[in-house]
Design a protein around this motif. Structure first.
Motif, PDB file in Angstrom:
ATOM      1  N   GLN A   1       8.974  -5.622   1.732  1.00  0.00           N
ATOM      2  CA  GLN A   1       9.610  -4.443   2.324  1.00  0.00           C
ATOM      3  C   GLN A   1       9.366  -4.484   3.844  1.00  0.00           C
TER       4      GLN A   1
ATOM      5  N   THR B   1       3.137  -0.041   1.667  1.00  0.00           N
ATOM      6  CA  THR B   1       4.479  -0.485   1.310  1.00  0.00           C
ATOM      7  C   THR B   1       4.366  -1.637   0.319  1.00  0.00           C
TER       8      THR B   1
ATOM      9  N   GLY C   1       1.195  -2.987  -3.293  1.00  0.00           N
ATOM     10  CA  GLY C   1       1.839  -1.781  -2.796  1.00  0.00           C
ATOM     11  C   GLY C   1       2.351  -0.869  -3.893  1.00  0.00           C
TER      12      GLY C   1
ATOM     13  N   THR D   1       0.329  -3.604   2.734  1.00  0.00           N
ATOM     14  CA  THR D   1       1.625  -4.038   2.208  1.00  0.00           C
ATOM     15  C   THR D   1       1.395  -5.104   1.146  1.00  0.00           C
TER      16      THR D   1
ATOM     17  N   ASP E   1      10.133  -1.407   6.128  1.00  0.00           N
ATOM     18  CA  ASP E   1       9.192  -0.303   5.953  1.00  0.00           C
ATOM     19  C   ASP E   1       7.867  -0.599   6.650  1.00  0.00           C
TER      20      ASP E   1
END
Length: 458
Positions: free
Chosen positions: A106, A102, A85, A81, A109
């Motif tokens: 986020q 991700t 991402g 992440t 997610d």
């Protein structure tokens, strides 16, 4: 008969980059902990490993890729992440076994990806979270992020492409989180964003009800409300403002510092002072007016500490431009300064600018600015010898083998954690991390102070 519960899945975390990314990691871990996950301190014990990446500089990207590679080699089940991402294809080309990728902030997610990789075990006895959430910092200080993204388009920066335009949090949500953090033991709040001064611009400074009164999503309103917080001991917590652009309304928070409601400290990203360089950087060239305002701030609040960072060797920077910066620093007398050699970042507009500065010239200018700012810092710290200042204790040492004396590492109000100096204390028996004590300053060097506690802070 004893009840046996199935073991909760464990998550490991590697967090890279700036304090804003650290806050993202804390939020992710807090949500996962509330979902019943346990945290693993090593790769071997983790069912899945999260790597929160940094993509601001090419060197940071390479560090992130190395961290992903290490996590895959040591564990094999990795979710990526953070700021890298948005370069999912690059990551998957190098590490095809990554479970999910991700982008920055986020949160939902990321959590969903963890749920898929290692489903949570529903259990009312394990989904408890401390009041202040899970933290990657010591208990006594906390970062409080008030917005995401940035509306500026500085030539050297790709943050808007990584994190988007400014998105401010609701003012009541910010104040509620601050209140919870202080209630959970936080003695120092560090306010962070990409542009703290622009907080609320995107929402037209909408108002929300907070404790029976309307409060705007505006830096000055937020600062005033944060100044009303009190710790369990009745003390005003230190509230430190970071990433403050010197917009006119910043003048309104200086009296709050003079009153003791805010920590007398401003982190302002000046980046340079020469008008020609600021123009090429696509930053406002109002250095003369800023110097006048800094002088006024010090008149209102003599103890205000100003820290900043500067880029040397930006494309087109001449020797005259650099000398202008050095002369400006002589006049500004900033308390804390960091400097960086310009480094091209993939996707940044500055890469296309003509007249790049040779690497050996960058290095020579970097050494000169560090020498200049170290001399300014040394003189300022020497002037503090003999004063009695409040300091916050970060770490307490072990008793000396010979005489049993105990030393400690602390910080003054002029020092943010990790980036500024320290106050090294002697004779600190009985102190704990997070204690705030008045200290007599006995000595100083270029960056740090040395002293002895003299009385309890009230």
């Amino acid at each position: 008969m004893a009840t046996t519960f199935p073991p909760a899945p464990k998550v490991g975390m590697v967090s890279l980059g700036c304090p804003k990314a650290l806050v993202d990691s804390e939020r992710i871990l807090t949500k996962l902990r509330s979902d019943g996950y346990q945290m693993s301190p090593d790769y071997a014990g983790a069912d899945v490993v999260l790597v929160n990446t940094c993509g601001f500089l090419d060197s940071a990207k390479e560090e992130s890729l190395e961290a992903i590679g290490e996590a895959i080699a040591e564990n094999g089940r990795v979710i990526v992440t953070g700021c890298m991402g948005n370069e999912a294809e690059l990551i998957r080309a190098r590490f095809p076994s990554v479970l999910a990728i991700t982008g920055a902030h986020q949160y939902e997610d990321v959590v969903n990806a963890v749920h898929e990789a290692s489903p949570p075990v529903p259990n009312a006895f394990v989904d408890l979270v401390p009041e202040g959430g899970l933290k990657l910092t010591p208990r006594h200080y906390s970062y409080l992020k008030i917005s995401e993204g940035c509306n500026h388009r500085c030539a050297f920066c790709i943050i808007p492409s990584l994190r988007g335009d400014l998105v401010s949090r609701r003012i009541d949500a910010v104040l509620r989180e601050a209140e919870k953090l202080v209630a959970a033991g936080t003695k120092e709040l560090l306010i962070i964003s990409q542009d703290t001064s622009a907080y609320g611009v995107d929402t037209r400074h909408e108002t929300r009800n907070w404790k029976g009164r309307e409060v705007r999503a505006h830096m000055t309103d937020m600062a005033r409300e944060l100044g009303q917080l009190r710790t369990a001991e009745g003390q005003t917590p230190w509230v430190r403002l970071h990433y403050v652009y010197p917009y006119p309304h910043v003048d309104q928070v200086i009296p709050l510092m003079a009153e003791g409601l805010l920590t007398p400290y401003l982190d302002i990203p000046f980046q340079h002072a020469a008008p020609n360089v600021l123009k090429r950087m696509k930053r406002p060239a109002n250095e003369a007016k800023v110097l006048e305002r800094v002088k006024n701030w010090r008149t209102i609040c003599p103890d205000i500490a100003i820290r900043s960072s500067f880029v040397v060797g930006f494309p087109g920077e001449t020797e005259a431009d650099f000398q202008y910066l050095l002369d400006w620093l002589d006049e500004a007398q900033l308390d804390r300064v960091g400097a960086f050699r310009f480094e091209p970042v993939e996707g940044a507009a500055a890469n296309a600018l003509p007249d790049p500065v040779p690497e050996e010239v960058k290095e020579e200018r970097y050494q000169r600015i560090m020498e200049k700012t170290a001399a300014i810092s040394a003189a300022k710290l020497q002037a503090k010898i003999g004063r009695i200042l409040p300091v916050i204790v970060d770490e307490v040492g072990e008793p000396d083998e010979d005489d049993g004396s105990v030393g400690a590492t602390a910080r003054s109000q002029a020092d943010a954690p990790e980036i500024d100096g320290n106050v090294f204390l002697r004779d600190t028996s009985g102190l704990q991390p997070g204690d705030i004590v008045y200290t007599e300053i006995e000595d100083a060097d270029e960056h740090d102070l040395f002293g002895v506690p003299v009385q309890e802070y009230r």
